[in-house]
Design a protein around this motif. Structure first.
Motif, PDB file in Angstrom:
ATOM      1  N   ARG A 242      -1.249  82.756  33.297  1.00  0.00           N
ATOM      2  CA  ARG A 242      -0.042  82.020  32.911  1.00  0.00           C
ATOM      3  C   ARG A 242      -0.256  80.522  33.091  1.00  0.00           C
ATOM      4  NH1 ARG A 242       3.843  82.262  36.483  1.00  0.00           N
ATOM      5  NH2 ARG A 242       5.350  81.493  35.018  1.00  0.00           N
ATOM      6  N   PRO A 244      -1.771  76.739  33.325  1.00  0.00           N
ATOM      7  CA  PRO A 244      -2.635  75.937  32.460  1.00  0.00           C
ATOM      8  C   PRO A 244      -3.993  75.742  33.102  1.00  0.00           C
ATOM      9  CG  PRO A 244      -0.911  74.592  33.447  1.00  0.00           C
ATOM     10  CD  PRO A 244      -0.643  75.986  33.865  1.00  0.00           C
ATOM     11  N   ARG A 245      -5.008  75.723  32.275  1.00  0.00           N
ATOM     12  CA  ARG A 245      -6.340  75.483  32.828  1.00  0.00           C
ATOM     13  C   ARG A 245      -6.823  74.102  32.447  1.00  0.00           C
ATOM     14  NH1 ARG A 245      -8.203  80.973  30.814  1.00  0.00           N
ATOM     15  NH2 ARG A 245      -5.990  80.990  30.442  1.00  0.00           N
TER      16      ARG A 245
ATOM     17  N   ARG B  18       2.122  71.422  27.957  1.00  0.00           N
ATOM     18  CA  ARG B  18       1.182  72.490  28.273  1.00  0.00           C
ATOM     19  C   ARG B  18      -0.188  72.110  27.746  1.00  0.00           C
ATOM     20  NH1 ARG B  18       0.103  77.816  30.641  1.00  0.00           N
ATOM     21  NH2 ARG B  18      -1.907  78.225  29.740  1.00  0.00           N
ATOM     22  N   ARG B  19      -1.140  72.313  28.591  1.00  0.00           N
ATOM     23  CA  ARG B  19      -2.499  71.927  28.281  1.00  0.00           C
ATOM     24  C   ARG B  19      -3.353  73.193  28.213  1.00  0.00           C
ATOM     25  NH1 ARG B  19      -5.297  67.602  29.167  1.00  0.00           N
ATOM     26  NH2 ARG B  19      -3.667  66.210  29.871  1.00  0.00           N
ATOM     27  N   GLY B  21      -7.193  73.640  28.408  1.00  0.00           N
ATOM     28  CA  GLY B  21      -8.440  72.904  28.554  1.00  0.00           C
ATOM     29  C   GLY B  21      -8.190  71.427  28.317  1.00  0.00           C
ATOM     30  N   GLN B  54       6.993  80.464  24.678  1.00  0.00           N
ATOM     31  CA  GLN B  54       6.484  81.256  25.806  1.00  0.00           C
ATOM     32  C   GLN B  54       6.792  80.573  27.122  1.00  0.00           C
ATOM     33  OE1 GLN B  54       2.385  81.831  24.544  1.00  0.00           O
ATOM     34  NE2 GLN B  54       2.836  83.946  24.053  1.00  0.00           N
ATOM     35  N   CYS B  57      10.364  81.177  28.215  1.00  0.00           N
ATOM     36  CA  CYS B  57      10.647  82.526  28.691  1.00  0.00           C
ATOM     37  C   CYS B  57       9.817  82.906  29.909  1.00  0.00           C
ATOM     38  CB  CYS B  57      10.399  83.520  27.572  1.00  0.00           C
ATOM     39  SG  CYS B  57      11.433  83.174  26.168  1.00  0.00           S
ATOM     40  N   GLY B  58       9.047  81.949  30.417  1.00  0.00           N
ATOM     41  CA  GLY B  58       8.316  82.217  31.641  1.00  0.00           C
ATOM     42  C   GLY B  58       7.039  83.013  31.444  1.00  0.00           C
ATOM     43  N   VAL B  59       6.634  83.226  30.190  1.00  0.00           N
ATOM     44  CA  VAL B  59       5.387  83.951  29.958  1.00  0.00           C
ATOM     45  C   VAL B  59       4.194  83.050  30.264  1.00  0.00           C
ATOM     46  CG1 VAL B  59       3.985  85.077  28.191  1.00  0.00           C
ATOM     47  CG2 VAL B  59       6.434  85.494  28.285  1.00  0.00           C
ATOM     48  N   LEU B  60       4.340  81.779  29.930  1.00  0.00           N
ATOM     49  CA  LEU B  60       3.321  80.792  30.285  1.00  0.00           C
ATOM     50  C   LEU B  60       3.954  79.788  31.228  1.00  0.00           C
ATOM     51  CD1 LEU B  60       1.598  79.902  26.884  1.00  0.00           C
ATOM     52  CD2 LEU B  60       0.680  81.289  28.734  1.00  0.00           C
ATOM     53  N   ALA B  61       3.151  79.270  32.139  1.00  0.00           N
ATOM     54  CA  ALA B  61       3.654  78.233  33.034  1.00  0.00           C
ATOM     55  C   ALA B  61       3.337  76.874  32.420  1.00  0.00           C
ATOM     56  CB  ALA B  61       2.994  78.364  34.396  1.00  0.00           C
ATOM     57  N   PRO B  62       4.300  75.951  32.442  1.00  0.00           N
ATOM     58  CA  PRO B  62       4.033  74.631  31.868  1.00  0.00           C
ATOM     59  C   PRO B  62       3.123  73.798  32.771  1.00  0.00           C
ATOM     60  CG  PRO B  62       6.271  74.745  32.725  1.00  0.00           C
ATOM     61  CD  PRO B  62       5.668  76.101  32.919  1.00  0.00           C
ATOM     62  N   SER B  63       2.409  72.846  32.151  1.00  0.00           N
ATOM     63  CA  SER B  63       1.604  71.924  32.942  1.00  0.00           C
ATOM     64  C   SER B  63       2.503  70.893  33.603  1.00  0.00           C
ATOM     65  CB  SER B  63       0.596  71.195  32.062  1.00  0.00           C
ATOM     66  OG  SER B  63      -0.150  72.106  31.315  1.00  0.00           O
ATOM     67  N   LYS B  82      15.319  84.232  34.236  1.00  0.00           N
ATOM     68  CA  LYS B  82      14.853  85.173  33.210  1.00  0.00           C
ATOM     69  C   LYS B  82      15.909  86.217  32.871  1.00  0.00           C
ATOM     70  CE  LYS B  82       9.880  84.974  34.022  1.00  0.00           C
ATOM     71  NZ  LYS B  82       8.770  85.718  34.644  1.00  0.00           N
TER      72      LYS B  82
END
Lengths: 245, 320
Positions: A242, A244-245, B18-19, B21, B54, B57-63, B82
Motif C-alpha cells: 500500500r 509508496p516506494r 502519490r509517488r 518510484g 484508490q 478508499c484506503g487501498v493505497l497509502a498516499p505519499s 472506511k
C-alpha cells in the motif's frame, strides 16, 4: 470480522474440487500406510510380548503413520495455501478487503483462521483411522491427543508459511512452488549439521518429539513462533504494497 | 439534515500525492465533495484517476496529503472512515465462484453490518441494481453488465455516504450504460458520488461537477452546467452549398471567429454567447444565408464543448 473472513476462506476452499481431491488422496495414501503398519504390528506382536515395558499400538502403529503424514502434507499444504492471497491479488478482489473497514492484521488473521479450520478438519479426519482401533483394542488417548495437536501445530506452521509466500505474488503456482521450497528447506535443515541452532530450526525435529508423546512446551512454542513470525511478515508485506516506494 | 452533517463537506482532499518510484503519479491534488453531488473525474488513461480513487478508499497509502471523509481522517482512523465509503474499483472485486447473494452477504458482513441488517441490505441493493432474479447464479456465469452491477451493489450495500465508482460503465452495451447512469443519478440524490471515466458524454449526462486530471495534476474544475455555452462561447456548425468567404460570416453581430473546415462549405462559427442570445444569433445567420443565396444545408449548435475542453486541456502543452 476475523471470523467472517475465516468462514469465507474455509468455504472457498471447498468450492473448488482441489481441497476435496487433496483430502481424498491423502486419506487413501495414509490408510494404505496405516494398514501396512497394522500388518507389521501383528507380525511383531509375539516378540513385543516378551519385552518388559512393551510399546503399545499407539507407538508402533500410529506414531509412524503420522510421521509419514507430516511429510506427505508438506507437499500438499502449499497447494491449499497458494491461492489464499495470490488469487485475490490476481483477480483484484483484494480491493474489496482493503477498502473494507478492517485492519490488515484482521485480514491476515481471518485468512489464517480459514486455513486453520481446514487443518483441523484434515487432522481430525486422519485421526479417525487410529480411533477405529478402539473397536478392538485399548489406546493411549492422551498420546493420541498429543499427536492430533502436534499435527495441527505443524500444519498451522505450514499454513502460515504458505500464506506469507502467497502474499508475495499474484501467481498461485509461484506461491505453491515457493512455499514448498521453504517447507522442504526447513525440513532438511538438520541434515549434515550438528549446530544446535540449525537443529532447533528444523521443523520435523520438533514434530517428531511431539509424536513420541512427549508434549514439551518448547516444541509447541517453536510452532507458535513460526506461525506468528510468518503472519507478521504477511501483514508487513500487505502493508508495504500500500505504501509508496 | 443534522448540525454535524452541514458542518463540513462529505469529502475533503488536501495536498494528496502519490509517488511510484521516481514518478509522481498524483501531485498535490485538492478537491471536495458535498452531499447529494455527483463529481465527474476525467482524465486520459494513466493520468492518475485510479490512483487517486484508490487513495480515497484506503487501498493505497498516499505519499503526502490528507483525506477527510465526513470530517474523519482516513489515515488516522481508517476503520471509521472506511465505514463511510463504498468503492467499486476498475475491475469489480468479485469472487467468481460465489453466487450473487453469497457475495453480497459476505460484503455486507465485511462492511460491519449487523447480522440482522444483512438480509434487508442485500435485498435493497439487489433491487436498486436490478439483480433480482439472478441472486442464485454464480457470479462467474453472469454477463459483464451484470457483474458490473454486482460490483455497484457491493459498493452501495451498507448505504455509505460516499460512493466511489471507478469507470463503472466500461465494457457495457449502450442499454446497460443508460441503466447504470440512471442508477448513478439516483444514487447522487442521497449519497455523494465520485465517478471516474474517460467517456465525456457520461459526465455531461450524470455529473453536477467535473474535474480534469492530467499527469497527476488537477487542471480544470467546473460545474457541468457552465459547460454548455453559458461559459461565454457559443458554437455553431454551418454547411453551405454556395459558400461565401469566411469574412462574410464574420459580419454577423456577435461573431468571434469563423473557421473553414476541410470539407468544402463547412464552417465552425464561434460567437459571444454572453452578449447575444444563441437563438437570435442562429436566426440572423440563417436569414443572411437565405438573403445572400448561400444555400443553407446545415445549421447545428455544437454542444460537445466538454470534449473540446478536454482535448484542449489534455493535449495543449504535450510538446512542452
Amino acid at each position: 470480522m476475523i471470523a467472517t473472513i475465516a468462514r469465507r476462506e474455509y468455504a472457498n476452499l471447498f468450492l473448488s474440487p482441489l481441497a476435496w481431491t487433496l483430502l481424498g488422496v491423502v486419506q487413501i495414501i495414509l490408510s494404505w500406510i496405516f494398514m501396512a503398519q497394522i500388518d507389521n504390528f501383528l507380525l511383531l506382536r509375539p516378540q513385543l510380548m516378551q519385552l518388559e515395558n512393551q510399546p503399545g499400538v499407539t507407538d508402533i502403529v500410529i506414531a509412524p503413520v503420522f510421521s509419514l503424514a507430516a511429510i506427505i502434507l508438506l507437499m500438499v499444504m502449499p497447494l491449499i495455501t497458494m491461492r489464499s492471497l495470490a488469487e485475490e491479488k490476481r483477480s483484484g478482489s483484494i480491493q474489496l478487503l482493503l477498502s473494507a473497514p478492517l485492519t490488515l492484521t484482521q485480514l491476515v488473521l481471518g485468512k489464517f483462521g480459514g486455513l486453520l479450520l481446514f487443518v483441523i478438519t484434515l487432522a481430525s479426519l486422519l485421526m479417525l483411522m487410529p480411533l477405529s482401533l478402539l473397536l478392538g483394542t485399548g489406546l493411549d488417548l492422551g498420546k493420541l491427543a498429543s499427536i492430533w495437536l502436534a499435527m495441527i501445530l505443524l500444519l498451522g506452521a505450514f499454513s502460515a508459511i504458505g500464506l506469507y509466500l502467497s502474499s508475495l505474488t499474484a501467481n498461485s503456482t509461484i506461491a505453491a512452488v515457493g512455499s514448498f521450497g521453504v517447507l522442504l528447506m526447513l525440513w532438511i535443515l538438520e541434515w549434515g549439521s550438528d549446530n544446535p541452532v540449525i537443529r532447533y530450526l528444523s521443523m520435523l525435529n520438533h514434530h517428531r518429539s511431539m509424536l513420541e508423546g512427549v508434549f514439551d512446551s518448547a516444541d509447541a512454542v517453536y510452532f507458535l513462533l513460526v506461525i506468528f513470525l510468518f503472519l507478521g511478515l504477511t501483514v508487513r508485506q500487505l502493508d508495504s504494497e500500500r505504501l509508496p516506494r | 439534515m443534522t448540525e454535524t452533517e452541514t458542518d463540513h463537506p462529505l469529502l475533503q482532499v488536501r495536498g494528496l500525492s502519490r509517488r511510484y518510484g521516481d514518478t509522481l503519479a498524483v501531485r498535490s491534488v485538492d478537491f471536495m465533495l458535498r452531499r447529494g453531488e455527483v463529481l465527474g473525474f476525467l482524465g486520459p488513461n494513466g493520468a492518475g484517476k485510479s490512483t487517486t480513487m484508490q487513495m480515497l478508499c484506503g487501498v493505497l497509502a498516499p505519499s503526502a496529503g490528507e483525506v477527510l471523509i465526513d470530517g474523519i481522517d482516513l489515515l488516522e482512523q481508517p476503520r471509521e472512515a472506511k465505514r463511510r465509503i463504498g468503492y467499486l474499483p476498475e475491475n469489480p472485486p468479485l469472487y467468481r465462484e460465489l453466487t450473487v447473494d453469497e457475495y453480497l452477504r459476505y460484503s455486507a458482513a465485511l462492511h460491519g453490518l449487523e447480522r440482522a441488517a444483512i438480509a434487508p441490505a442485500v435485498a435493497r441493493a439487489r433491487a436498486l441494481c436490478g439483480l433480482d432474479g439472478v441472486q442464485r447464479k454464480l457470479i462467474g456465469t453472469l454477463s459483464k453488465g451484470f457483474q458490473q452491477r454486482v460490483g455497484i451493489a457491493q459498493a452501495i450495500l451498507h448505504q455509505p455516504p460516499l460512493v466511489v465508482l471507478d469507470e463503472p460503465t466500461v465494457g457495457l452495451d449502450p442499454i446497460q450504460i443508460r441503466e447504470i447512469r440512471d442508477l448513478i443519478k439516483s444514487l447522487g440524490e442521497r449519497h455523494g458520488v465520485i465517478l471516474s471515466t474517460h467517456i465525456l458524454p457520461e459526465v455531461q449526462a450524470v455529473c453536477d461537477r467535473v474535474q480534469i486530471i492530467r499527469r497527476g495534476e488537477l487542471i480544470y474544475h467546473a460545474a457541468t452546467g457552465e459547460l454548455d455555452g453559458s461559459s461565454g462561447n457559443g458554437h455553431l456548425h454551418v454547411a453551405l452549398r454556395h459558400p461565401p468567404t469566411a469574412d462574410a460570416l464574420r459580419r454577423i453581430p456577435g461573431t468571434r471567429s469563423v473557421r473553414a473546415l476541410p470539407q468544402a462549405g463547412h464552417f465552425e462559427v464561434d460567437f459571444a454567447g454572453d452578449e447575444v442570445d444563441p437563438a437570435t444569433y442562429a436566426e440572423s445567420l440563417a436569414r443572411l444565408a437565405v438573403e445572400s443565396g448561400w444555400g443553407l444545408l446545415e445549421l447545428t449548435p455544437r454542444r460537445s464543448s466538454l470534449e473540446d475542453l478536454f482535448v484542449a486541456l489534455t493535449t495543449s502543452d504535450e510538446a512542452a
